[in-house]
Design an enzyme around this catalytic site. Structure first.
Site, mmCIF file in Angstrom:
data_model
loop_
_atom_site.group_PDB
_atom_site.id
_atom_site.type_symbol
_atom_site.label_atom_id
_atom_site.label_comp_id
_atom_site.label_asym_id
_atom_site.label_seq_id
_atom_site.Cartn_x
_atom_site.Cartn_y
_atom_site.Cartn_z
ATOM 1 N N ASP A 143 41.034 -25.409 -37.938
ATOM 2 C CA ASP A 143 42.176 -25.858 -37.151
ATOM 3 C C ASP A 143 42.432 -24.884 -36.001
ATOM 4 O O ASP A 143 42.024 -23.719 -36.048
ATOM 5 C CB ASP A 143 43.428 -25.932 -38.027
ATOM 6 C CG ASP A 143 43.311 -26.979 -39.123
ATOM 7 O OD1 ASP A 143 42.500 -27.909 -38.961
ATOM 8 O OD2 ASP A 143 44.016 -26.847 -40.135
ATOM 9 N N ARG A 144 43.158 -25.367 -35.006
ATOM 10 C CA ARG A 144 43.430 -24.541 -33.819
ATOM 11 C C ARG A 144 43.957 -23.157 -34.200
ATOM 12 O O ARG A 144 43.521 -22.143 -33.651
ATOM 13 C CB ARG A 144 44.461 -25.239 -32.922
ATOM 14 C CG ARG A 144 44.807 -24.445 -31.660
ATOM 15 C CD ARG A 144 46.021 -25.013 -30.958
ATOM 16 N NE ARG A 144 45.762 -26.300 -30.366
ATOM 17 C CZ ARG A 144 45.310 -26.470 -29.124
ATOM 18 N NH1 ARG A 144 45.055 -25.425 -28.351
ATOM 19 N NH2 ARG A 144 45.115 -27.685 -28.642
#
Length: 321
Positions: A143-144
């Protein structure tokens, strides 16, 4: 049109290769041309499911495309990652929070993959204008705002082998996380469903339409009762899986802005300026690699916690990993 197949095109099916190579040509036109016998491989009629070999020569009649002539992107994004492991086939880098592995539908900010392609371009190991369809690509995502190791295949054969190992569960990915409260060690299974409107995932014990099965194992390294440092083994690879699953069990990851405890998160922001989840992909194990990657021989690659996460862990548990 004449195309000579190189090492990074070998092993692909004819129809799939042409779909990538002739991006501006409708699929119906590609299939029609193949079926009419106007695509020949080494002088013989090509078939859709023919697998290409290095050195094959493809000749295409009566089909025009501007795609092969188009000037391809030159990568100039400054690499900011740390190289964890690299050889002629794979590149493993440490991703830091705030950057996507791939572009999403909303933004055009440079991604980790843009950085990797720039790095390989500058080393002379990748030139988009010399490749027909191949580009070095990641086989796992974070994820970011999750940090840790991301694995890239540097050539087609290595990328194919890595993807097969991922599908077979022969690449084991372990994470460190600090979660709220105590959690029992063991394997946890559930079902996850992602909402597209707000990019939030919900977890339940029951299967249903749109739900995908998820699984992880949890091992507690240390616990104060208020917080627990756990090692997580990701058994399935779904978006937000670990974060949403742990939150559903009442043990959200500290610092997680989507699934976390707001009171704990505010404390961490004020004390450490931590604006992302304490979730770090620290170790990768290659189990029984074969083919081009057989030489890895059950290799284990690991990274130490970055300074900020190490500081928080040390303060909360008063010991070093």
């Amino acid at each position: 049109m004449r195309i000579e197949i190189g090492p990074n095109e070998a092993g692909q099916r004819l129809d799939k290769f042409l779909r990538k190579y002739l991006k501006d040509v409708p699929l119906s036109a590609i299939f029609k041309t193949i079926r009419k016998g106007d695509v020949r491989i080494n002088g013989a009629k090509g078939k859709e499911k023919t697998f290409l070999e290095e050195g094959d020569v493809i000749e295409i009649k009566y089909l025009y495309s501007d795609a092969p002539k188009a000037k391809k992107k030159v990568y100039d994004v400054e690499p900011e990652f740390k190289v964890t492991f690299e050889d002629e086939n794979i590149l493993m880098v440490e991703k830091w929070p705030g950057i996507l592995v791939h572009k999403d539908n909303e933004g055009s900010d440079p991604t980790l993959t843009d950085q990797v392609l720039t790095y390989l371009y500058r080393k002379g190991e990748f030139d988009p204008n010399e490749e027909k369809t191949f580009s070095p690509s990641p086989v796992n995502r974070l994820d970011r705002n999750t940090s840790g190791i991301v694995i890239y295949g540097k050539n087609y054969e290595a990328l194919k082998a890595l993807n097969e190992m991922i599908r077979d569960g022969r690449i084991v990915k372990n994470y460190y996380a600090i979660v709220k409260g105590r959690i029992k060690d063991g394997e946890y299974r559930a079902y996850i469903e992602k909402r597209t409107d707000d990019n939030i995932s919900s977890v339940s014990d029951e299967a249903g339409p749109g739900k995908k099965e998820i699984a992880m194992t949890v091992k507690t390294e240390e616990s104060t009762g208020q917080f627990s440092l756990v090692e997580l083994d990701l058994l399935t690879g779904r978006s937000h899986q670990l974060r949403a699953h742990l939150a559903s069990l009442g043990n959200p990851i500290i610092g997680d802005p989507k699934y976390g405890d707001k009171e704990i998160n505010n404390y961490l922001i004020n004390k450490y300026h931590l604006t992302f989840q304490f979730l770090y992909a620290y170790k990768v194990t290659f189990r029984n690699p074969d083919g081009k990657l057989e030489y890895l021989g059950n290799k284990v690659v690991a990274e130490k916690l970055p300074p900020l996460l190490k500081k928080i862990k040390s303060d909360l548990f008063k010991f070093d990993l």
